[in-house]
Write an enzyme that holds these catalytic residues in place. Structure first.
Site, PDB file in Angstrom:
ATOM      1  N   SER A  44     -16.192  -8.283 -11.069  1.00  0.00           N
ATOM      2  CA  SER A  44     -14.854  -7.836 -10.690  1.00  0.00           C
ATOM      3  C   SER A  44     -14.423  -8.493  -9.377  1.00  0.00           C
ATOM      4  O   SER A  44     -14.321  -9.722  -9.310  1.00  0.00           O
ATOM      5  CB  SER A  44     -14.828  -6.309 -10.612  1.00  0.00           C
ATOM      6  OG  SER A  44     -13.513  -5.820 -10.584  1.00  0.00           O
TER       7      SER A  44
ATOM      8  N   ASP B 138     -13.762  -3.504 -21.692  1.00  0.00           N
ATOM      9  CA  ASP B 138     -13.320  -3.384 -20.299  1.00  0.00           C
ATOM     10  C   ASP B 138     -12.034  -2.556 -20.243  1.00  0.00           C
ATOM     11  O   ASP B 138     -10.993  -2.983 -20.721  1.00  0.00           O
ATOM     12  CB  ASP B 138     -13.088  -4.780 -19.715  1.00  0.00           C
ATOM     13  CG  ASP B 138     -12.950  -4.767 -18.200  1.00  0.00           C
ATOM     14  OD1 ASP B 138     -12.422  -3.779 -17.664  1.00  0.00           O
ATOM     15  OD2 ASP B 138     -13.352  -5.763 -17.566  1.00  0.00           O
TER      16      ASP B 138
ATOM     17  N   HIS C 167     -16.548  -2.381 -17.915  1.00  0.00           N
ATOM     18  CA  HIS C 167     -16.202  -3.243 -16.784  1.00  0.00           C
ATOM     19  C   HIS C 167     -17.373  -3.507 -15.842  1.00  0.00           C
ATOM     20  O   HIS C 167     -17.434  -4.562 -15.213  1.00  0.00           O
ATOM     21  CB  HIS C 167     -15.044  -2.606 -16.008  1.00  0.00           C
ATOM     22  CG  HIS C 167     -14.536  -3.437 -14.881  1.00  0.00           C
ATOM     23  ND1 HIS C 167     -13.941  -4.672 -15.074  1.00  0.00           N
ATOM     24  CD2 HIS C 167     -14.535  -3.225 -13.536  1.00  0.00           C
ATOM     25  CE1 HIS C 167     -13.580  -5.177 -13.899  1.00  0.00           C
ATOM     26  NE2 HIS C 167     -13.941  -4.329 -12.954  1.00  0.00           N
TER      27      HIS C 167
END
Length: 284
Positions: free
Chosen positions: A98, A226, A256
């Site tokens: 991320s 996700d 995620h």
């Protein structure tokens, strides 16, 4: 498991950085509002083949204090570079999830990455753009929950229902995430001093440069389920702009933050990329 085991005697403690193992230098970068705790299981699996370093970002739980109210990707990367210099790592392998993937691309631009494994990377939007605004609003919606969570007793903060809600947001299979990992995730979010500064500053973040010129070997890991930055919208730039030599892998049945629910698979995918690169000699 997310339930059915005794609660730890105390909440998790902050970690400035995980540092373990020996071998190839490997930098692990966590996501927004997370901490090095999310890498603990992967770090354990990689320690037999790599010297693993997983620091906390500035303004995040366990990390350096913020200097002022503005912080951007460049500032986060600057601090990581300082730490790499302190360790004597001119270059290293990088895996980032991320926000950590976004910072990983910045470090690769600076010539610090031998390889980059980008796991559900953020930053795949133009500035300004609707996609950028949507992800900002998604995190902004968590602010009231964070404020309330700071006032609640531990029995409620770490209750099974709270852990379940966090697991549903970040994973595909909540039952696969460890209780300790989820409690550290909750604590990380409650103690993220960079939350508001990054959401405000994010409106001014420059977009990622075009990725076609990146020379670092890249492995892109997209998470099939996700819910935070869905591939359908947020992976498009990475899929279209990365060089043809980059690996593009859809990791099935994970959310995620796949390190929480599938550390074996994520460690294997990182290790494959690290060791494949050893046959590609580059001047650094």
């Amino acid at each position: 498991m997310t339930s059915g085991t005794a609660r730890p005697t105390a909440p998790p403690a902050p970690i400035r950085a995980l540092h373990t193992g020996s071998g190839e230098p490997l930098l692990l970068l966590h996501g927004f509002m997370m901490s090095p705790h999310c890498w603990e299981q992967v770090a354990q699996r990689m320690a037999g083949r790599c010297e693993v370093f997983a620091p906390a970002f500035t303004g995040h739980w366990g990390g350096p204090e913020l200097d002022g109210w503005f912080i951007d990707i460049s500032a986060l990367a600057d601090r990581i570079e300082d730490q790499l210099d302190e360790m004597g790592w001119r270059t290293c392998h990088i895996a980032g999830n991320s926000l950590g993937g976004w910072v990983g691309f910045e470090l690769a631009r600076r010539g610090r990455a031998r390889t980059l494994t980008a796991i559900a990377p953020a930053g795949g939007w133009q500035t300004p753009s609707t996609l950028q605004l949507r992800v900002g609003l998604k995190f902004l919606s968590l602010l009231p929950l964070v404020k309330i969570g700071k006032l609640l007793p531990d029995a409620i903060t770490y209750h099974g229902l709270t852990r379940q809600a966090v697991a549903l947001l970040l994973t595909k299979n909540p039952e696969a995430a460890s209780r300790a990992g989820l409690e550290a995730t909750i604590t990380s979010a409650l103690h993220c001093r960079a939350m508001i500064p990054m959401l405000v500053s994010g409106l001014r973040f420059p977009a990622l440069e075009h990725l076609s010129t990146l020379r670092t070997p890249v492995r892109l890991l997209m998470c099939e389920s996700d819910r935070v930055i869905p591939n359908r919208l947020y992976a498009r730039r990475f899929l279209e702009e990365l060089p043809d030599s980059a690996d593009r892998i859809l990791v099935h049945d994970v959310g995620h933050v796949p390190m929480l629910e599938a550390p074996d698979r994520i460690a294997t995918l990182i290790a494959e990329h690290v060791y494949a690169s050893r046959t590609r000699l580059r001047a650094v």
